[in-house]
Design a protein around this motif. Sequence first.
Motif, PDB file in Angstrom:
ATOM      1  N   LEU A 278      -9.778  -4.836 -10.626  1.00 58.06           N
ATOM      2  CA  LEU A 278      -8.752  -5.034 -10.043  1.00 58.06           C
ATOM      3  C   LEU A 278      -8.916  -6.673 -10.184  1.00 58.06           C
ATOM      4  N   ALA A 279      -9.481  -7.518  -9.478  1.00 59.17           N
ATOM      5  CA  ALA A 279      -9.802  -8.790  -9.738  1.00 59.17           C
ATOM      6  C   ALA A 279     -10.198  -9.419 -10.903  1.00 59.17           C
ATOM      7  N   ILE A 280     -11.127  -8.149 -11.844  1.00 57.87           N
ATOM      8  CA  ILE A 280     -11.776  -8.484 -13.519  1.00 57.87           C
ATOM      9  C   ILE A 280     -10.824  -8.492 -13.607  1.00 57.87           C
ATOM     10  N   SER A 281      -9.442  -7.548 -13.816  1.00 58.10           N
ATOM     11  CA  SER A 281      -8.531  -7.971 -14.662  1.00 58.10           C
ATOM     12  C   SER A 281      -7.740  -8.891 -14.457  1.00 58.10           C
ATOM     13  N   ALA A 282      -7.438  -9.408 -13.664  1.00 58.57           N
ATOM     14  CA  ALA A 282      -6.472 -10.912 -12.600  1.00 58.57           C
ATOM     15  C   ALA A 282      -7.456 -12.115 -13.652  1.00 58.57           C
ATOM     16  N   CYS A 283      -7.974 -12.019 -13.394  1.00 56.34           N
ATOM     17  CA  CYS A 283      -9.467 -13.214 -13.775  1.00 56.34           C
ATOM     18  C   CYS A 283      -8.959 -12.828 -15.778  1.00 56.34           C
ATOM     19  N   THR A 284      -8.999 -12.225 -15.957  1.00 54.06           N
ATOM     20  CA  THR A 284      -9.223 -12.145 -17.482  1.00 54.06           C
ATOM     21  C   THR A 284      -7.256 -12.736 -17.754  1.00 54.06           C
ATOM     22  N   THR A 285      -6.279 -12.522 -16.853  1.00 45.19           N
ATOM     23  CA  THR A 285      -5.362 -13.177 -17.546  1.00 45.19           C
ATOM     24  C   THR A 285      -5.276 -14.566 -16.960  1.00 45.19           C
ATOM     25  N   LEU A 286      -5.670 -14.259 -16.046  1.00 49.62           N
ATOM     26  CA  LEU A 286      -5.942 -16.286 -16.332  1.00 49.62           C
ATOM     27  C   LEU A 286      -7.021 -16.627 -16.863  1.00 49.62           C
ATOM     28  N   VAL A 287      -7.761 -15.882 -16.897  1.00 51.51           N
ATOM     29  CA  VAL A 287      -8.576 -16.897 -18.926  1.00 51.51           C
ATOM     30  C   VAL A 287      -7.471 -17.214 -20.112  1.00 51.51           C
ATOM     31  N   SER A 288      -6.691 -16.436 -19.793  1.00 50.97           N
ATOM     32  CA  SER A 288      -6.257 -16.435 -21.318  1.00 50.97           C
ATOM     33  C   SER A 288      -4.959 -16.914 -21.108  1.00 50.97           C
ATOM     34  N   VAL A 289      -4.960 -17.749 -20.301  1.00 47.65           N
ATOM     35  CA  VAL A 289      -3.616 -19.095 -20.452  1.00 47.65           C
ATOM     36  C   VAL A 289      -4.318 -20.021 -20.163  1.00 47.65           C
ATOM     37  N   GLU A 290      -3.025 -20.794 -20.796  1.00 45.23           N
ATOM     38  CA  GLU A 290      -2.815 -22.645 -20.868  1.00 45.23           C
ATOM     39  C   GLU A 290      -3.590 -23.665 -19.838  1.00 45.23           C
ATOM     40  N   PRO A 291      -4.065 -24.336 -18.866  1.00 37.87           N
ATOM     41  CA  PRO A 291      -5.844 -25.182 -19.893  1.00 37.87           C
ATOM     42  C   PRO A 291      -6.805 -24.414 -20.859  1.00 37.87           C
ATOM     43  N   LYS A 292      -7.413 -25.018 -21.403  1.00 40.79           N
ATOM     44  CA  LYS A 292      -8.660 -24.272 -21.962  1.00 40.79           C
ATOM     45  C   LYS A 292      -9.735 -24.246 -20.076  1.00 40.79           C
ATOM     46  N   LEU A 293     -10.316 -23.021 -20.056  1.00 42.95           N
ATOM     47  CA  LEU A 293     -11.295 -23.160 -19.258  1.00 42.95           C
ATOM     48  C   LEU A 293     -12.717 -23.944 -19.324  1.00 42.95           C
ATOM     49  N   THR A 294     -13.221 -24.999 -18.095  1.00 49.66           N
ATOM     50  CA  THR A 294     -13.797 -25.899 -18.211  1.00 49.66           C
ATOM     51  C   THR A 294     -15.145 -24.952 -18.219  1.00 49.66           C
ATOM     52  N   VAL A 295     -16.670 -26.025 -18.636  1.00 53.05           N
ATOM     53  CA  VAL A 295     -17.636 -24.932 -18.258  1.00 53.05           C
ATOM     54  C   VAL A 295     -17.921 -24.893 -17.519  1.00 53.05           C
ATOM     55  N   GLU A 296     -17.337 -25.012 -16.064  1.00 48.64           N
ATOM     56  CA  GLU A 296     -18.019 -25.104 -14.874  1.00 48.64           C
ATOM     57  C   GLU A 296     -17.486 -23.449 -13.921  1.00 48.64           C
ATOM     58  N   THR A 297     -15.513 -23.949 -14.322  1.00 52.26           N
ATOM     59  CA  THR A 297     -15.329 -22.891 -14.211  1.00 52.26           C
ATOM     60  C   THR A 297     -15.585 -21.630 -14.842  1.00 52.26           C
TER      61      THR A 297
ATOM     62  N   LEU B 215      -0.366 -23.434 -16.674  1.00 51.80           N
ATOM     63  CA  LEU B 215      -0.907 -23.054 -15.369  1.00 51.80           C
ATOM     64  C   LEU B 215      -1.407 -24.043 -14.722  1.00 51.80           C
ATOM     65  N   LYS B 216      -1.232 -24.666 -13.880  1.00 48.83           N
ATOM     66  CA  LYS B 216      -1.843 -26.014 -13.284  1.00 48.83           C
ATOM     67  C   LYS B 216      -2.394 -25.388 -11.611  1.00 48.83           C
ATOM     68  N   ARG B 217      -3.501 -25.474 -11.636  1.00 51.85           N
ATOM     69  CA  ARG B 217      -4.234 -24.933 -10.711  1.00 51.85           C
ATOM     70  C   ARG B 217      -5.107 -23.414 -10.614  1.00 51.85           C
ATOM     71  N   ARG B 218      -4.587 -23.510 -12.410  1.00 50.28           N
ATOM     72  CA  ARG B 218      -5.531 -22.258 -12.837  1.00 50.28           C
ATOM     73  C   ARG B 218      -7.227 -21.875 -12.103  1.00 50.28           C
ATOM     74  N   ASP B 219      -7.462 -22.720 -12.224  1.00 47.90           N
ATOM     75  CA  ASP B 219      -9.262 -22.675 -11.248  1.00 47.90           C
ATOM     76  C   ASP B 219      -8.785 -22.059 -10.366  1.00 47.90           C
ATOM     77  N   GLN B 220      -7.979 -23.316  -9.533  1.00 42.91           N
ATOM     78  CA  GLN B 220      -7.980 -23.221  -7.989  1.00 42.91           C
ATOM     79  C   GLN B 220      -7.833 -21.422  -7.924  1.00 42.91           C
ATOM     80  N   LEU B 221      -6.748 -20.451  -8.717  1.00 46.51           N
ATOM     81  CA  LEU B 221      -6.183 -18.940  -8.681  1.00 46.51           C
ATOM     82  C   LEU B 221      -7.343 -18.490  -9.157  1.00 46.51           C
ATOM     83  N   LEU B 222      -8.056 -19.160  -9.865  1.00 46.78           N
ATOM     84  CA  LEU B 222      -9.827 -17.380 -10.488  1.00 46.78           C
ATOM     85  C   LEU B 222      -9.906 -17.617  -9.244  1.00 46.78           C
TER      86      LEU B 222
END
Length: 967
Positions: free
Chosen positions: A886-905, A852-859
């Motif tokens: 609801l937002a915390i639940s959505a964050c959980t979903t985005l954290v679970s997809v590729e690519p891996k989270l960066t340390v900053e995110t 999911l490109k720009r996943r960090d932007q969605l977070l």
Amino acid sequence: MASSTLIPASEAVQVLLSLLADDSSSVREASMSSLKNIAALNPLLVLDCCTVVSRGGRRRFGNMAGVFQVMAFGVRSLDTRDVDSAFMAKLAKIATAELISSKELNSDWQRAATSLLVAIGSHLPDLMMEEIFLHLSGTNSAVQAMVQILAEFASTDPMQFIPRWKGVLSRILPILGNVREMHRPIFANAFKCWCQASWQYSIDFPSHFPQDADVMSFLNSAFELLLRVWAASRDLKVRVASVEALGQMVGLITRAQLKTALPRLIPTILDLYKKDQDIAFLATCSLHNLLNASLLSESGPPMLDFEVWLSILVLCVTLFLGLVLVEISEASLLSPNRHAVWLTVQQLLETGGQDLSSLKTADTFLILSSRCFTNHHFKDDLTIVLSTLLPVISTNNDGKDQSDFSVGLKIEGRTIDFWCSLHFEASFAKVPASSIPDVEAVKSLLEEQNLAVRKALSELIVVMASHCYLVGSSGELFIEYLVRHCAITDHNRSDLENIPNKRIEMKIGAVTPSELRAVCEKGLLLVTITIPEMEHILWPFLLRMIIPRTYTGAVATVCRCISELWRHRSYSNDMLSECKTRPDIPIAEELLARLVVLLHNPLAREQLATQILTIPKMKAYVSDTEDLKQDPSYQDTWDDMIINFLAESLDVIQDADWVMSLGNVFAKHYELYASDDQHTALLHRCLGILLQKVNERAYVRDKINWMYKQANIAIPTNRLGLAKAMGLVAASHLDTVLDKLKDILDNVGQGIFQRPNPDSVLSPLPTLPSDSFRTEESDDIHAALALMYGYAAKYAPSTVIEARINALVGTNVLSRLLHVRHPKAKQAVITAIDLLGNAVINAAESGSPFPLKRRDQLLDYILTLMGRDDEDGFADYNDLLRTQALAISACTTLVSVEPKLTVETRNHVMKATLGFFAIPNDPVDIVNPLIDNLITLLCAILLSGLFNHPSFLMNLTGHIGVLCYTK
């Protein structure tokens, strides 16, 4: 001295029980006597031994009648403190198991089993009746035995039966119309016993007599069936039993119904005098009760015309004098037959004196003298009659106007024959015998606003149906009247009260809309179930009552009536072919579209969903409404089941033209659910799943345009249904849906200025909305768009969504949705982002993974939306917490997809969310789910592998330290 061996008491009782099957009658009688003596001292011992013997029933033990008699005696001997409900239930099941295993009636063992159940009922009436009710259905072969038990219980213990009479009637009435001719005397005898018990109860407890409106309605319906159908049977036993029951019921029904019934009831009773003396005696008992109710009532004047009174008097005098002759020859002067008839004669003489002055002397002597044969044994009794009658007879012999009631007295021996019962009925109805009742006069009352009048008119329609007066178009008009009032609500009452310029006499009386609705529902069911002649009026006319919005509240009752018609249909294939020949009957597509959407509420009145459905799995899900309410997500689950059912049905049909015809009907039906957002939301989804099955792209485009136009996106439920529908369409037509969404997004600003006020009567000229109105409408459109994008991603094929999601995120379309302010709109946008993330996860699980490109932007979008805006005047604290959960639940979903989270995110997310551990625990129902979602988010971060990074524990410890300091 030889030692004696004592036999244990239980073994001694077992021996005595075995002797009940001995070939010698004297041995059986002696053992029965001994067992009863023991049962009087130790009933539990005897009952325990009887349960052992009863194993295997009649096939293993030759005298189950004796065993049941002993058990009944033992149960009656029990002290109240020794009664164990579990043990009594066991005994009841033993008796009923034997009863339902046989089709015999009135055998010795059945009567003994009945005595046992009645004895159990004397201690635990509810337990006994619940056991009976289990087997009290029209398809059960033992239903006659169950009815006999209830009759015996009423006769034995009226004080405990009558408070439970309503439950009995509510179960008996639905099966009464299908009782076979040979079994009707059993049911008629039961009604006689129940009514006798009612009279006894009213005498003992006059101030606590539980005869409410429901009981009266049940009695009135049963009375009409016995009078119109059973009492006219060719079987003499059925007629006699019916007359006996009617004789007990006349004092319990309403005065109006009794007056209506007299023209038919009196000839029916008098007709039995042509039979033997025992039957004449039974008829006289019923006649005696009828005269009490019609002549001696304190609530109104006598109901009988004088000519009818005189005819009955002559008949009774004839019968009385005939019985005297027979009894003298048999040396039995005090028989109950003669006493009953004489009581009736006296009653007639006492109540009819006020009208005797108009009778011709010569006619009176002629009629009575014709009964006096040359036999001198009649003289004394005839003298008694004439001495009472003559002093009040006028000597005026002037002519008397001929009565409308033309009855011929035909003296043959000791009988009177009414040569034309139709004239008899016509005299009471005050209409010529050659014409039917004035249906047009009844039609004039159909627009009456008074609810009391409407209730009375509804009852009248049922009576007219039982007389077969409802025919043709007028019959359909009256049935429509019943159906319309089956749908009445308290809202209808407020409409009636606000009718302008209505007359004072139209003011609504004491009858409530719910009472009127109940009367019409019961009346419509009775007409359907108990009057076979109405089948050709009801079918297929009732199908017309399903579609119009006016009858929505009556659909459950209408569906039940249609099911009954189909179950008891007199013709099979013709039922469906008749529907096709009538242009006014809805087509199959219209019926399916209407009924599928009406399934929405599983808790609707009259169990609407179960009346519509025939699918066992779906019926089972909604059968227990109390259990259903315990599941907070039951509505979502149920709606999903409806959509799956419709999808599978469309797959089975496999007819593209028919499916598009159904789609046209769905589109047309939006007008049926205006201002009903719950049903409109389901209608969106129904149309969406249908469009998924259609290949015509132009048709799909036209229908999604119509769907969006009909949606009220200002209502969260409505726009959620629209979004799910668009997602369903996207499963087959993703590009068409995305084109529609882009068009909506491009015209958001223009739409705000150009959308007219739907309530305005002026032409839709552009107006300049206020800032608050503009903001709210903009939020509604953006919320709907976000949800439609999200559900399009959810339902679209996994193999084609990568490019669309990347385009959606890459072109910053979602960033245009971040300016919403209303909490519901924020929650919609967050839900949409969550759905995008889940679509990526589902694609990976189905074998089409992509990052999911720009996943960090969605977070970052989510964290922005869950923050509090100081200038936001919409949200309160609870709405803010729901948005954050609801937002915390959505964050959980985005954290679970590729690519891996960066340390900053990761650090950014933890910094924005860990602070929620410090919020107060109130309100618990909102805070607890939020904390659960937060814990799940931390677990997802741990599973992502970043916990091995050296800074993770340091960062987490630092945040926890800050929280502790804040606390």
